[in-house]
Design a protein around this motif. Sequence first.
Motif, mmCIF file in Angstrom:
data_model
loop_
_atom_site.group_PDB
_atom_site.id
_atom_site.type_symbol
_atom_site.label_atom_id
_atom_site.label_comp_id
_atom_site.label_asym_id
_atom_site.label_seq_id
_atom_site.Cartn_x
_atom_site.Cartn_y
_atom_site.Cartn_z
ATOM 1 N N VAL A 121 0.843 -1.204 0.000
ATOM 2 C CA VAL A 121 0.000 0.000 0.000
ATOM 3 C C VAL A 121 0.872 1.246 0.000
ATOM 4 O O VAL A 121 0.581 2.227 -0.703
ATOM 5 C CB VAL A 121 -0.950 -0.005 1.221
ATOM 6 C CG1 VAL A 121 -1.693 1.314 1.334
ATOM 7 C CG2 VAL A 121 -1.950 -1.156 1.107
ATOM 8 N N GLN A 122 1.967 1.230 0.751
ATOM 9 C CA GLN A 122 2.874 2.375 0.759
ATOM 10 C C GLN A 122 3.422 2.647 -0.639
ATOM 11 O O GLN A 122 3.479 3.804 -1.090
ATOM 12 C CB GLN A 122 4.029 2.122 1.730
ATOM 13 C CG GLN A 122 5.013 3.295 1.818
ATOM 14 C CD GLN A 122 6.199 2.997 2.710
ATOM 15 O OE1 GLN A 122 6.763 1.902 2.657
ATOM 16 N NE2 GLN A 122 6.568 3.964 3.537
ATOM 17 N N SER A 123 3.834 1.603 -1.327
ATOM 18 C CA SER A 123 4.352 1.762 -2.686
ATOM 19 C C SER A 123 3.300 2.347 -3.617
ATOM 20 O O SER A 123 3.589 3.237 -4.428
ATOM 21 C CB SER A 123 4.829 0.407 -3.221
ATOM 22 O OG SER A 123 5.289 0.513 -4.547
ATOM 23 N N ALA A 124 2.056 1.855 -3.497
ATOM 24 C CA ALA A 124 0.968 2.371 -4.335
ATOM 25 C C ALA A 124 0.709 3.848 -4.046
ATOM 26 O O ALA A 124 0.445 4.646 -4.959
ATOM 27 C CB ALA A 124 -0.298 1.548 -4.115
ATOM 28 N N LEU A 125 0.766 4.236 -2.777
ATOM 29 C CA LEU A 125 0.575 5.639 -2.406
ATOM 30 C C LEU A 125 1.693 6.514 -2.966
ATOM 31 O O LEU A 125 1.443 7.627 -3.457
ATOM 32 C CB LEU A 125 0.507 5.782 -0.883
ATOM 33 C CG LEU A 125 -0.787 5.309 -0.224
ATOM 34 C CD1 LEU A 125 -0.614 5.211 1.287
ATOM 35 C CD2 LEU A 125 -1.940 6.263 -0.559
ATOM 36 N N ASN A 126 2.919 6.022 -2.906
ATOM 37 C CA ASN A 126 4.035 6.779 -3.473
ATOM 38 C C ASN A 126 3.824 7.052 -4.960
ATOM 39 O O ASN A 126 4.164 8.131 -5.465
ATOM 40 C CB ASN A 126 5.353 6.017 -3.268
ATOM 41 C CG ASN A 126 5.802 6.011 -1.811
ATOM 42 O OD1 ASN A 126 5.346 6.828 -1.018
ATOM 43 N ND2 ASN A 126 6.694 5.099 -1.465
ATOM 44 N N GLN A 127 3.257 6.075 -5.659
ATOM 45 C CA GLN A 127 3.045 6.211 -7.099
ATOM 46 C C GLN A 127 1.994 7.260 -7.450
ATOM 47 O O GLN A 127 1.970 7.758 -8.579
ATOM 48 C CB GLN A 127 2.660 4.858 -7.692
ATOM 49 C CG GLN A 127 3.803 3.841 -7.691
ATOM 50 C CD GLN A 127 3.363 2.479 -8.177
ATOM 51 O OE1 GLN A 127 2.634 2.364 -9.164
ATOM 52 N NE2 GLN A 127 3.796 1.428 -7.483
#
Length: 240
Positions: free
Chosen positions: A87-93
């Motif tokens: 989820v963190q990676s998706a938010l960064n994107q």
Amino acid sequence: MAKYKRVLVKLSGEALAKKGHDEIFDAVNLNKVALALKGMIDEGVQIAVVVGGGNIWRGKLADSIGVERSTADYMGMLGTIINALAVQSALNQVGVESRVMSAIEVRQVCEPYIKLRAIRHLEKGRVVIFGGGTGSPYFTTDTTAALRANDIACDAILMAKNGVEGVYTADPRVDENAKFIDKISYKEMLDMNLQVMDRTAISLCMDTDIELRVFNMQDTNNFKKVVLGENIGTTIRKDI
């Protein structure tokens, strides 16, 4: 104007997976979740997240291969950390800054959970994603959500469900006579034995009078609608 200043969003691990396939993650679903969280951030709402681990590890599998209960629970907690990082990676994107905090110490990949640090991140506009459950076996991620929401003084817990509009008198996917409930108290929910959250989590919410909103996450606009105060899904409080 947003109804809530700070909320905790409870997501199932299955919400991140690819439906009908073996993949534990789906890029489209991760992006939808990230954009839904971003929509609430854009309204000025502070967001914390607890995500389950059901797309990676489930108790039934532990039983079938003979894994002892406490070990199985720790395996599930590690699964929630993997999901939190996804989820963190998706938010960064999508341009949203976030932090993963874990009740289990894994400093190489995320921060340990410290209440005041979590609140500081929220005040800076970062999404805080809680992984590792409570850090102890025998507790579900529902209980984690209730504990963390109360610890960091959230106004509400938003429970995003797959394919159901809120709380019903029975499972609408099984019982065609199930009736939708728009408002209910925690005590009524316990008396009716409605399986929305586990009983420990419900008792925690009832004792602190935090509001619980249950809604369908298939329409990702519902996240923003809930924080803006629209009457969708089911509202659960100590007194109705």
